[in-house]
Design a protein around this motif. Structure first.
Motif, PDB file in Angstrom:
ATOM      1  N   PHE A 194      -2.759   0.871   2.269  1.00 41.17           N
ATOM      2  CA  PHE A 194      -3.836  -0.017   1.820  1.00 41.17           C
ATOM      3  C   PHE A 194      -4.150  -1.000   2.946  1.00 41.17           C
ATOM      4  CE2 PHE A 194      -2.394   1.388  -2.336  1.00 41.17           C
ATOM      5  CZ  PHE A 194      -3.540   1.375  -3.121  1.00 41.17           C
ATOM      6  N   VAL A 208      -4.011  -3.985  -5.294  1.00 37.32           N
ATOM      7  CA  VAL A 208      -2.705  -3.389  -5.027  1.00 37.32           C
ATOM      8  C   VAL A 208      -1.663  -3.907  -6.018  1.00 37.32           C
ATOM      9  CG1 VAL A 208      -0.817  -3.230  -3.361  1.00 37.32           C
ATOM     10  CG2 VAL A 208      -3.183  -2.988  -2.587  1.00 37.32           C
ATOM     11  N   HIS A 223       1.159  -1.772   2.746  1.00 42.59           N
ATOM     12  CA  HIS A 223       0.083  -2.699   2.428  1.00 42.59           C
ATOM     13  C   HIS A 223      -0.130  -3.686   3.576  1.00 42.59           C
ATOM     14  CE1 HIS A 223      -1.447  -6.008  -0.559  1.00 42.59           C
ATOM     15  NE2 HIS A 223      -2.416  -5.531   0.200  1.00 42.59           N
TER      16      HIS A 223
END
Length: 355
Positions: A194, A208, A223
């Protein structure tokens, strides 16, 4: 052409207008080590550290937001823009570059306006499918214009515009097995990356956080949050990073099976170069929506335009993870989305302008 030359790049606020220019600078640096490369950006932008690490001389000028609406801040913007014009004048007179090169960004506009008055050659590059305000303000005075997509040529003077693709650093590639081993990721569990762009994206970070309970049982989540933009606690199959340098991004891209990201064209270019399956989440009401639709129309990505309904995103991602065939199709279409060797083509045009 090996004698002393001065090349000036400009861009900033985000890394979007910076990344392709650094790719071109890298090509020219290798061929002409005696040339001096300057870069103009913002005073506090994230681009400064990235640019200086690449060996370019960094200069900062005032940055005025180019608003499309009236606001109490508009008068201050006019003042900042006037200051930027003055600083740009003295900077260009001091450096006297053989060519000025930009890929959008409001910080570039005063430089290009002054360069036009001083009769300095300029090159602007259009990344996004539709030009933003900065390039629209600079295009009339540009000596040459390059665009990433054939569909973008119609927005500019065809006599001085050429489609070359979008420059990208060739060093971005890494072997997936090596990347996963280096990052100590589990070999047989898929990886979702992400990203919210170079400075992070709060909406994607919140997304998320909502998706983790559904994703971590079936995937490893990496992330990229941006600095101080997420407080998600550590947990199994989840790791986060405020910011990654070029080597970190190289490893993350290689390790990822699916990338979830905004639809800035620098990121799309990297995904195309690497051939990655992607889900794009464009900033609502922005030029990124046209970018995302362009990718969708070419079968190169899935897109989500309303992140306020996260319940739609998890099934889409899980379906992709369970279907290697879908991943392969998306990755192949993404890889074929853009022309290749854009950095070299743009470097060739710079050489022509330098003379």
């Amino acid at each position: 052409m090996s004698e002393y030359k001065r090349i000036l790049f400009s861009g900033g606020i985000t890394l979007g207008p910076v990344a392709p220019l650094l790719s071109v600078a890298h090509k020219l640096q290798k061929k002409y080590p005696d040339w001096v490369f300057h870069f103009v950006g913002t005073r506090c932008g994230i681009e400064r550290a990235v640019v200086e690490k690449e060996g370019l001389i960094y200069h900062a000028i005032p940055s005025a937001k180019l608003r499309r609406y009236m606001s109490i801040h508009t008068l201050l913007d006019f003042f900042n823009f006037a200051c930027a014009l003055v600083v740009a004048l003295f900077l260009l007179l001091r450096i006297r570059p053989q060519v000025l090169i930009s890929a959008g960004s409001s910080v570039s506009v005063p430089l290009h306006w002054i360069a036009r008055v001083l009769h300095m050659p300029t090159l602007i590059h259009q990344q996004d499918v539709k030009p933003g305000l900065a390039n629209r303000l600079m295009k009339h005075g540009a000596t040459r214009i390059t665009v990433a997509c054939p569909e973008s040529v119609r927005f500019f003077n065809a006599d001085k515009t050429v489609c070359i693709g979008n420059p990208v650093r060739e060093e971005l590639k890494a072997e997936p097995v090596y990347a996963r081993a280096t990052l100590k990721l589990e070999e047989n569990v898929p990886v979702i990356l992400f990203m919210g762009g170079g400075t992070g994206a709060l909406h994607i970070n919140r997304l998320v956080e909502k998706l983790l309970p559904q994703l971590t049982p079936v995937a490893q989540v990496i992330h990229l949050t941006g600095k101080d933009k997420s407080n998600i606690p550590p947990q199994a199959h989840y790791r986060s990073y405020d910011f990654l340098d070029a080597e970190g991004m190289r490893l993350m891209y290689a390790a990822a099976d699916v990338v979830v990201t905004r639809a800035g064209f620098s990121t799309i270019t990297e995904l195309s170069y690497l051939g990655k399956a992607a889900v794009l989440i464009p900033i609502p009401g922005s030029h990124q929506e046209a970018n995302a639709r362009y990718c969708e129309e070419h079968g190169a990505a899935r897109a989500v335009y309303n992140v306020s309904r996260p319940g739609m995103v998890a099934p889409l991602l899980i379906d992709l993870l369970k279907s290697p065939e879908q991943q392969t199709q998306l990755a192949a279409a993404m890889h074929n989305l853009l022309p290749r060797d854009a950095a070299q083509k743009m470097a060739d045009i710079v050489e022509e302008l330098v003379g």
